[in-house]
Design an enzyme around this catalytic site. Structure first.
Site, PDB file in Angstrom:
ATOM      1  N   ARG A 184      71.247  34.026  23.024  1.00 60.23           N
ATOM      2  CA  ARG A 184      70.842  35.067  22.058  1.00 60.23           C
ATOM      3  C   ARG A 184      69.320  35.125  21.936  1.00 60.23           C
ATOM      4  O   ARG A 184      68.769  35.217  20.829  1.00 60.23           O
ATOM      5  CB  ARG A 184      71.463  34.820  20.669  1.00 60.23           C
ATOM      6  CG  ARG A 184      72.958  34.742  20.656  1.00 60.23           C
ATOM      7  CD  ARG A 184      73.636  36.058  21.015  1.00 60.23           C
ATOM      8  NE  ARG A 184      75.061  35.868  21.131  1.00 60.23           N
ATOM      9  CZ  ARG A 184      75.678  35.552  22.281  1.00 60.23           C
ATOM     10  NH1 ARG A 184      74.982  35.443  23.406  1.00 60.23           N
ATOM     11  NH2 ARG A 184      76.967  35.400  22.318  1.00 60.23           N
ATOM     12  N   SER A 235      78.779  38.702  14.113  1.00 57.09           N
ATOM     13  CA  SER A 235      78.638  37.292  13.728  1.00 57.09           C
ATOM     14  C   SER A 235      77.277  37.099  13.083  1.00 57.09           C
ATOM     15  O   SER A 235      76.262  37.463  13.665  1.00 57.09           O
ATOM     16  CB  SER A 235      78.710  36.378  14.950  1.00 57.09           C
ATOM     17  OG  SER A 235      79.950  36.500  15.558  1.00 57.09           O
ATOM     18  N   GLU A 306      71.881  35.011  13.374  1.00 55.21           N
ATOM     19  CA  GLU A 306      71.834  35.757  14.638  1.00 55.21           C
ATOM     20  C   GLU A 306      71.366  37.186  14.335  1.00 55.21           C
ATOM     21  O   GLU A 306      70.674  37.808  15.125  1.00 55.21           O
ATOM     22  CB  GLU A 306      73.246  35.766  15.251  1.00 55.21           C
ATOM     23  CG  GLU A 306      73.351  36.503  16.548  1.00 55.21           C
ATOM     24  CD  GLU A 306      74.720  36.330  17.209  1.00 55.21           C
ATOM     25  OE1 GLU A 306      75.228  35.199  17.313  1.00 55.21           O
ATOM     26  OE2 GLU A 306      75.287  37.352  17.617  1.00 55.21           O
TER      27      GLU A 306
END
Ligand SMILES: Cc1cc2nc3c(=O)[nH]c(=O)nc-3n(C[C@H](O)[C@H](O)[C@H](O)COP(=O)(O)OP(=O)(O)OC[C@H]3O[C@@H](n4cnc5c(N)ncnc54)[C@H](O)[C@@H]3O)c2cc1C
Length: 311
Positions: A184, A235, A306
């Site tokens: 990520r 998420s 995130e």
């Protein structure tokens, strides 16, 4: 509010910039609520939302704002952003109309604003395999490259051959190793002056029916496990280490369904916070902090978000 006679007094942006942007063919929205543009459906106003209608318009807009020292953010599909509730000082530039797809000999070029779903569908229509597990990934090509989005064991970086980048002065092709892809993560997260204009993806020839079957299977997994019926940003937290499942940990603390204001830990997937009932960004941020504290107390693990918070 009567804003017809005195532009400068009611607009937080110089008329000269506005006229230049109109000359570039951009569509402009003044004092626009980001809640209309992010998947979470919350957040405060920006003085100006700029929608360039082609790549040249996007590049010229970037040059203009740089020259005028007017701060901005890039908006893809807004599926990974939480804008705070307060009114912002920066403009937002949307890539939604920068959406070209070209396919040649197994290489697919998609510009930044192409939705990842459209990219997957274009690949499947041409019997090209490699993106099946990405089918259903919300967001744009630019957003996926920016954060090296991934799912079901697949990551964006896997198929990237090159990235078309504008650095404020020139356009150039960046190789995947220069993009410093990680979990990520990419160079674009740390270098805000680098704007993704598009990317080339290498795919393999495959059987169309098999590609479509795997895509459908992937999409089903998503809607069976994820609360797609509610606004969210996916998420919320990064996985702190490969063997630590954030959703499972949050669920084990009995937090499924836990609510602050209109924000709720999804009952379907504890790794998601959903906008259950007119949540504000402040509700969501309080819930994030609450979860972080509980996870730290019980597992001694520091969670990192995130999702991107735009303050
Ligand atoms: C229901 C749901 C499920 C999700 N599932 C997943 C998943 O399985 N895996 C996963 O990784 N993510 C997932 N996400 C998160 C999100 O969809 C991805 O991160 C996606 O790649 C973000 O793309 P976007 O276009 O919406 O980016 P945005 O949210 O618009 O922007 C995110 C960041 O990227 C920057 N950015 C966007 N375009 C450019 C550009 N052209 N140049 C430079 N910077 C740019 C923005 O400035 C911002 O900082 C999910 C989200 C939701 C709502």
């Amino acid at each position: 509010m009567d804003y017809t006679h005195d532009f400068e007094k009611v607009r937080r942006i110089d008329k000269k910039i506005v006229y230049k942007l109109w000359d570039l063919g951009c569509d402009l929205y003044f004092e626009e609520s980001l809640a209309h543009h992010v998947n979470f459906r919350l957040g405060g106003n920006v003085p100006l939302l700029i929608v360039p209608n082609n790549k040249i318009g996007l590049i010229e807009t970037l040059k203009l704002l740089k020259c005028e020292e007017f701060d901005y953010r890039i908006l893809g599909n807004g599926t990974n952003i939480i804008p705070t509730d307060k009114s912002k000082d920066f403009a937002v530039i949307s890539t939604e109309r920068i959406n070209e797809v070209r396919i040649k000999e197994g290489i697919v070029y998609a510009s930044a604003g192409v939705s990842f779903k459209s990219l997957c569908l274009a690949a499947s229509e041409n019997s090209l395999s490699g993106l099946e597990k990405a089918y259903g990934l919300p967001g744009s090509v630019g957003g996926a490259i920016y954060m090296n989005a991934g799912c079901y064991g697949w990551e964006t970086a896997e198929n990237v051959v090159s990235i078309e980048v504008f650095d404020g002065n020139e356009i150039f092709e960046m190789k995947p190793d220069e993009a410093k892809f990680g979990y990520r993560n990419s160079v674009f997260k740390n270098e805000r002056s680098l704007i993704i204009l598009g990317a080339k993806f290498r795919l393999a020839h495959g059987k169309k029916d098999e590609i479509l079957e795997l895509m459908t299977e992937t999409m089903r997994k998503r809607y069976e496990k994820q609360p797609l019926e509610y606004p969210s940003a996916g998420s919320v937290f990064k996985r702190p280490r490969p063997d630590f499942y954030v959703g499972t940990a949050i669920e084990s603390l009995g937090l499924k369904g836990y609510q602050i204001g209109g924000a709720q830990v999804s009952e379907k997937h504890a790794g998601f916070i959903i906008n259950k009932n007119n949540a504000t960004a402040s509700d969501v941020l309080k819930l994030i902090d609450f979860i972080k504290t509980k996870v730290k107390e019980h597992y001694n693990v520091e969670l990192e978000t995130e999702v991107e918070i735009w303050d």
